[in-house]
Design a protein around this motif. Structure first.
Motif, PDB file in Angstrom:
ATOM      1  N   MET A  10       0.835  -1.206   0.000  1.00 31.17           N
ATOM      2  CA  MET A  10       0.000   0.000   0.000  1.00 31.17           C
ATOM      3  C   MET A  10       0.860   1.242   0.000  1.00 31.17           C
ATOM      4  SD  MET A  10      -3.115  -0.992   2.491  1.00 31.17           S
ATOM      5  CE  MET A  10      -4.472  -1.924   1.835  1.00 31.17           C
ATOM      6  N   PHE A  14       0.892   4.169  -2.775  1.00 34.39           N
ATOM      7  CA  PHE A  14       0.735   5.603  -2.537  1.00 34.39           C
ATOM      8  C   PHE A  14       1.888   6.344  -3.171  1.00 34.39           C
ATOM      9  CE2 PHE A  14      -2.750   4.504  -0.357  1.00 34.39           C
ATOM     10  CZ  PHE A  14      -2.687   4.259   1.014  1.00 34.39           C
ATOM     11  N   ILE A  17       1.327   6.606  -6.827  1.00 32.41           N
ATOM     12  CA  ILE A  17       0.310   7.600  -7.130  1.00 32.41           C
ATOM     13  C   ILE A  17       0.905   8.996  -7.007  1.00 32.41           C
ATOM     14  CG2 ILE A  17      -1.848   8.643  -6.345  1.00 32.41           C
ATOM     15  CD1 ILE A  17      -2.545   5.731  -5.375  1.00 32.41           C
ATOM     16  N   SER A  18       1.635   9.242  -5.921  1.00 29.35           N
ATOM     17  CA  SER A  18       2.215  10.555  -5.723  1.00 29.35           C
ATOM     18  C   SER A  18       3.172  10.891  -6.846  1.00 29.35           C
ATOM     19  CB  SER A  18       2.950  10.617  -4.393  1.00 29.35           C
ATOM     20  OG  SER A  18       2.045  10.390  -3.358  1.00 29.35           O
ATOM     21  N   ARG A  19       3.930   9.872  -7.253  1.00 26.72           N
ATOM     22  CA  ARG A  19       4.919  10.157  -8.286  1.00 26.72           C
ATOM     23  C   ARG A  19       4.274  10.417  -9.627  1.00 26.72           C
ATOM     24  NH1 ARG A  19       8.015   6.504  -5.441  1.00 26.72           N
ATOM     25  NH2 ARG A  19       7.262   4.719  -6.587  1.00 26.72           N
ATOM     26  N   HIS A  20       3.239   9.618  -9.938  1.00 24.24           N
ATOM     27  CA  HIS A  20       2.687   9.755 -11.283  1.00 24.24           C
ATOM     28  C   HIS A  20       1.425  10.592 -11.333  1.00 24.24           C
ATOM     29  CE1 HIS A  20       5.765   7.078 -12.550  1.00 24.24           C
ATOM     30  NE2 HIS A  20       5.378   6.179 -11.691  1.00 24.24           N
ATOM     31  N   GLY A  21       0.911  10.838 -10.161  1.00 27.07           N
ATOM     32  CA  GLY A  21      -0.140  11.854 -10.060  1.00 27.07           C
ATOM     33  C   GLY A  21      -1.483  11.478 -10.602  1.00 27.07           C
ATOM     34  N   LEU A  22      -1.564  11.090 -11.844  1.00 33.16           N
ATOM     35  CA  LEU A  22      -2.880  11.041 -12.453  1.00 33.16           C
ATOM     36  C   LEU A  22      -3.391   9.632 -12.726  1.00 33.16           C
ATOM     37  CD1 LEU A  22      -2.265  13.905 -15.005  1.00 33.16           C
ATOM     38  CD2 LEU A  22      -3.484  14.046 -12.847  1.00 33.16           C
ATOM     39  N   ARG A  23      -2.521   8.655 -12.532  1.00 28.58           N
ATOM     40  CA  ARG A  23      -2.950   7.317 -12.940  1.00 28.58           C
ATOM     41  C   ARG A  23      -4.048   6.807 -12.039  1.00 28.58           C
ATOM     42  NH1 ARG A  23       1.150   2.908 -11.910  1.00 28.58           N
ATOM     43  NH2 ARG A  23       2.576   4.324 -12.963  1.00 28.58           N
ATOM     44  N   SER A  24      -5.127   6.304 -12.623  1.00 30.71           N
ATOM     45  CA  SER A  24      -6.198   5.740 -11.812  1.00 30.71           C
ATOM     46  C   SER A  24      -5.743   4.388 -11.312  1.00 30.71           C
ATOM     47  CB  SER A  24      -7.462   5.585 -12.659  1.00 30.71           C
ATOM     48  OG  SER A  24      -8.369   4.747 -11.989  1.00 30.71           O
ATOM     49  N   SER A  25      -5.931   4.174 -10.027  1.00 37.25           N
ATOM     50  CA  SER A  25      -5.378   2.936  -9.490  1.00 37.25           C
ATOM     51  C   SER A  25      -6.405   2.150  -8.702  1.00 37.25           C
ATOM     52  CB  SER A  25      -4.192   3.264  -8.603  1.00 37.25           C
ATOM     53  OG  SER A  25      -4.610   4.184  -7.628  1.00 37.25           O
ATOM     54  N   ARG A  26      -7.664   2.498  -8.924  1.00 38.48           N
ATOM     55  CA  ARG A  26      -8.688   1.820  -8.121  1.00 38.48           C
ATOM     56  C   ARG A  26      -8.661   0.323  -8.341  1.00 38.48           C
ATOM     57  NH1 ARG A  26     -13.248   5.739  -9.077  1.00 38.48           N
ATOM     58  NH2 ARG A  26     -12.583   7.327  -7.665  1.00 38.48           N
ATOM     59  N   ARG A  29      -5.844  -1.203  -6.474  1.00 34.22           N
ATOM     60  CA  ARG A  29      -6.065  -1.196  -5.026  1.00 34.22           C
ATOM     61  C   ARG A  29      -7.020  -2.294  -4.646  1.00 34.22           C
ATOM     62  NH1 ARG A  29      -5.255   0.444  -1.361  1.00 34.22           N
ATOM     63  NH2 ARG A  29      -7.197   1.208  -0.525  1.00 34.22           N
ATOM     64  N   ALA A  33      -6.413  -5.217  -2.009  1.00 30.02           N
ATOM     65  CA  ALA A  33      -7.321  -5.414  -0.871  1.00 30.02           C
ATOM     66  C   ALA A  33      -7.879  -6.823  -0.861  1.00 30.02           C
ATOM     67  CB  ALA A  33      -8.436  -4.383  -0.950  1.00 30.02           C
TER      68      ALA A  33
ATOM     69  N   PRO B   4     -10.677  -2.773   2.708  1.00 30.61           N
ATOM     70  CA  PRO B   4     -10.162  -1.753   3.622  1.00 30.61           C
ATOM     71  C   PRO B   4     -10.424  -0.357   3.053  1.00 30.61           C
ATOM     72  CG  PRO B   4      -8.361  -2.842   2.477  1.00 30.61           C
ATOM     73  CD  PRO B   4      -9.619  -3.553   2.107  1.00 30.61           C
ATOM     74  N   ARG B   9      -6.746   9.191   3.752  1.00 24.78           N
ATOM     75  CA  ARG B   9      -5.516   8.803   3.079  1.00 24.78           C
ATOM     76  C   ARG B   9      -5.824   7.963   1.847  1.00 24.78           C
ATOM     77  NH1 ARG B   9      -1.961   9.257   0.804  1.00 24.78           N
ATOM     78  NH2 ARG B   9       0.255   9.013   1.212  1.00 24.78           N
ATOM     79  N   THR B  14      -5.411  11.562  -3.219  1.00 23.32           N
ATOM     80  CA  THR B  14      -4.203  11.908  -3.948  1.00 23.32           C
ATOM     81  C   THR B  14      -4.569  12.279  -5.382  1.00 23.32           C
ATOM     82  OG1 THR B  14      -3.202  10.146  -2.673  1.00 23.32           O
ATOM     83  CG2 THR B  14      -1.846  11.170  -4.371  1.00 23.32           C
ATOM     84  N   GLN B  15      -5.546  11.512  -5.924  1.00 23.74           N
ATOM     85  CA  GLN B  15      -5.974  11.840  -7.273  1.00 23.74           C
ATOM     86  C   GLN B  15      -6.604  13.209  -7.299  1.00 23.74           C
ATOM     87  OE1 GLN B  15      -8.262   8.117  -7.850  1.00 23.74           O
ATOM     88  NE2 GLN B  15      -7.437   8.220  -9.931  1.00 23.74           N
ATOM     89  N   SER B  18      -4.068  16.144  -7.530  1.00 20.65           N
ATOM     90  CA  SER B  18      -3.460  16.540  -8.798  1.00 20.65           C
ATOM     91  C   SER B  18      -4.380  17.428  -9.620  1.00 20.65           C
ATOM     92  CB  SER B  18      -3.023  15.307  -9.565  1.00 20.65           C
ATOM     93  OG  SER B  18      -2.021  14.665  -8.809  1.00 20.65           O
ATOM     94  N   ASP B  59       0.727  15.332  -0.062  1.00 26.76           N
ATOM     95  CA  ASP B  59       0.560  14.992  -1.474  1.00 26.76           C
ATOM     96  C   ASP B  59       0.745  16.206  -2.355  1.00 26.76           C
ATOM     97  OD1 ASP B  59      -2.135  12.634  -0.814  1.00 26.76           O
ATOM     98  OD2 ASP B  59       0.047  12.360  -0.859  1.00 26.76           O
ATOM     99  N   LEU B  62       4.438  16.903  -2.899  1.00 29.59           N
ATOM    100  CA  LEU B  62       5.035  15.977  -3.862  1.00 29.59           C
ATOM    101  C   LEU B  62       4.546  16.276  -5.264  1.00 29.59           C
ATOM    102  CD1 LEU B  62       5.023  12.485  -2.083  1.00 29.59           C
ATOM    103  CD2 LEU B  62       6.777  14.225  -2.137  1.00 29.59           C
ATOM    104  N   TYR B  66       6.758  17.328  -8.400  1.00 23.00           N
ATOM    105  CA  TYR B  66       6.795  16.491  -9.608  1.00 23.00           C
ATOM    106  C   TYR B  66       6.350  17.262 -10.828  1.00 23.00           C
ATOM    107  CZ  TYR B  66       5.900  12.741 -12.873  1.00 23.00           C
ATOM    108  OH  TYR B  66       5.907  11.949 -13.987  1.00 23.00           O
TER     109      TYR B  66
END
Lengths: 404, 119
Positions: A10, A14, A17-26, A29, A33, B4, B9, B14-15, B18, B59, B62, B66
């Motif tokens: 996890m 995170f 996500i922070s690094r790439h900003g826009l990628r949807s990761s639902r 995740r 989970a 979960p 958080r 985070t999305q 941006s 966030d 960062l 970035y």
């Protein structure tokens, strides 16, 4: 999947996500989970912890951005204590803050206690004041917060007079609340001879590599190449002060002579350098510190010129006052920083021993004078430190050489 | 089985950061072409923008770094600096949940420094 690896996944997620900003990761995740249903409720409880711990992972360059802002905006005391607080949070914060903060010689600011052992600024003086408490025989040094001669000030050092049968000691501490014998905040002392004509300033810590410890039975030289020096409880003589009567006897101002054994005479020349302590030794003076605080620095003490012991030492003398016929007194230009006439008042300049007819430099390196009952200003600059200045001023209180 | 759920958080926050920072970039860059918005309006916009929970603020830093948005980086770093001010080391650690990793000797040194600084 173990609990620990779930948390790590996890965290990595995170981070992604922070690094790439826009990628949807639902979807990603959900997959994570779904893989660990048994720890779901525990993870839920850890949500807050994860939220908190992210700050420990702030990249160093971004942490530096934050700390630089603190350093820049909190330039003056008392708010400058925020800089010291940041340097006390954890090792990472301390490392960055110690890099960001410049020595007083460069910044004209006092920040950490070690600043008191470092040379003052070259271009300006640091304006301080001393309060004397006659009842308790103590003296307190403050740096002024405003342009006023004395204000609330920021406390710097405290000294306690200790009279013995054949000498007097002024013990100097960082903490006015703990001036007991053996206090860990002891940083040095001024010792006077019986007559109060000769004084020696001792630093509790080595002022530079190769410093000689003054002990009653033996002299020990601190190794030049020691990375983790075993620092004995020390008395390192750093200056010798003497007072003499003027040629006019007690009818003229007394003469002061200060030999700064830890500063080469070349320090006041163009491009000269004065030795600078960078850290206090860790632990008690009696214990042996194991590792230098910052591994990046190879020596705790900025190495003085290698021949510091052989080079000529800096000598400071008091500037000769002029006799003012109309006022019928000796006068020095204290530029408004001294307002009460007193035999204790002085200005020290570098003496050019090799120059023609014992010339003096013009720059006043230390100025001390009375501004009120038990209140005195002390202005100092490069190449001496607040600690050395304070000790020299204390000798002015003690000397028995008076003037009519 | 319950998936979960992370409270503030969540990755969605985070999305959200941006797009939030992108819209700031748009609003600030647009001021250079159009007539400049009044300084007070921008200031209050900035102040409102950083009224977020600490995780989002993290966030934002960062993201600003970035995406190389200097104004946002300045704003967020200054906000964190303002959170740090007027606190002792222990209080700062609590705010940011940072572990005290000093050795006992280093801890004593830190204590001495802070004792002196807060005198």
């Amino acid at each position: 999947m173990s609990f620990r690896s779930l948390i790590q996944d996890m965290k990595d997620e995170f981070g992604n996500i922070s690094r790439h900003g826009l990628r949807s990761s639902r979807s990603h995740r959900a997959a994570v989970a779904a893989g660990a249903p048994r720890v779901a409720s525990v993870v839920l409880g850890l949500a807050d912890a994860l939220e908190g711990t992210c700050w420990a992972q702030l990249p160093p360059e971004l942490l530096r951005e934050v700390l630089v802002r603190i350093e820049d905006s909190q330039g003056c005391w008392p708010s400058r204590r925020d800089v010291v607080a940041c340097a006390g949070v954890c090792r990472a914060w301390r490392g960055i803050m110690k890099e960001v903060v410049r020595v007083p010689e460069a910044s004209a600011k006092l920040t950490f206690p070690i600043s008191l052992k470092q040379p003052g600024p070259k271009d300006v003086t640091l304006n301080c004041f001393i309060r004397r408490n006659r009842t308790t025989q103590t003296y307190y040094l403050y740096i002024g917060l405003t342009e006023a001669l004395a204000d609330d000030g920021k406390f710097l050092l405290a000294a306690r007079k200790c009279r013995k049968p054949t000498y007097t000691d002024y013990l100097i501490y960082l903490d006015m609340g703990d001036m007991s014998k053996g206090s860990s905040t002891y940083i040095g002392k001024l010792r006077s001879n019986f007559l109060g004509t000769k004084f020696t300033v001792y630093d509790a810590h080595p002022p530079y590599d190769g410093a000689i410890v003054s002990k009653s039975r033996s002299a020990r030289v601190i190794g030049l190449n020691q990375v983790s020096p075993r620092v004995p409880a020390g008395n390192y003589p750093v200056s010798h002060i003497s007072y003499e009567l003027n040629v006019l006897g007690s009818r003229g101002p007394r003469r002061m002579n200060c030999v700064m054994s830890s500063i080469p005479a070349s320090a006041v020349e163009e491009g000269g350098k004065a030795p600078t302590q960078t850290e206090f030794p860790l632990g008690n003076l009696d214990s042996f510190p194991s590792i230098p605080f910052f591994r990046s620095k190879s020596a705790r003490i900025d190495s003085a010129p290698a021949q510091a012991q052989d080079e000529e030492k800096l000598v400071l003398k008091n500037k000769s006052p002029r006799w003012h016929e109309q006022l019928q007194c000796w006068c020095l230009n204290f530029r408004g920083r001294v307002t009460v006439a007193s035999v204790k008042n002085f200005q020290l300049v570098a003496s050019d021993e090799n120059g023609a007819a014992g010339q003096e430099h013009d720059m006043v390196i230390l100025q001390f004078g009375k501004i009120g009952k038990d209140l005195f200003t002390m202005d100092y600059r490069y190449p001496i430190s607040a600690f050395q200045s304070f000790a020299i001023c204390l000798s002015s209180f003690d000397t028995k050489i008076a003037c009519e | 089985m319950t998936a979960p759920t992370m409270t503030s958080r969540s990755p969605t926050s985070t999305q959200r950061s941006s797009p939030r920072s992108l819209s700031t970039a748009r609003s600030t860059s647009s001021t250079s072409t159009a007539a400049a918005a009044p300084a007070e309006d921008l200031k209050s916009f900035d102040a409102e923008f950083v009224k977020v929970d600490r995780a989002t603020l993290f966030d934002l830093i960062l993201a600003a770094n970035y995406l190389n948005i200097k104004g946002l980086l300045d704003l967020t770093c200054q906000t964190v600096a303002d959170m740090i001010k007027d606190n002792t080391p222990e209080e700062i650690r609590k705010i940011f949940n940072i572990k005290n990793d000093f050795t006992p000797e280093e801890e004593a040194e830190v204590r001495k420094e802070n004792q002196w600084a807060f005198e």
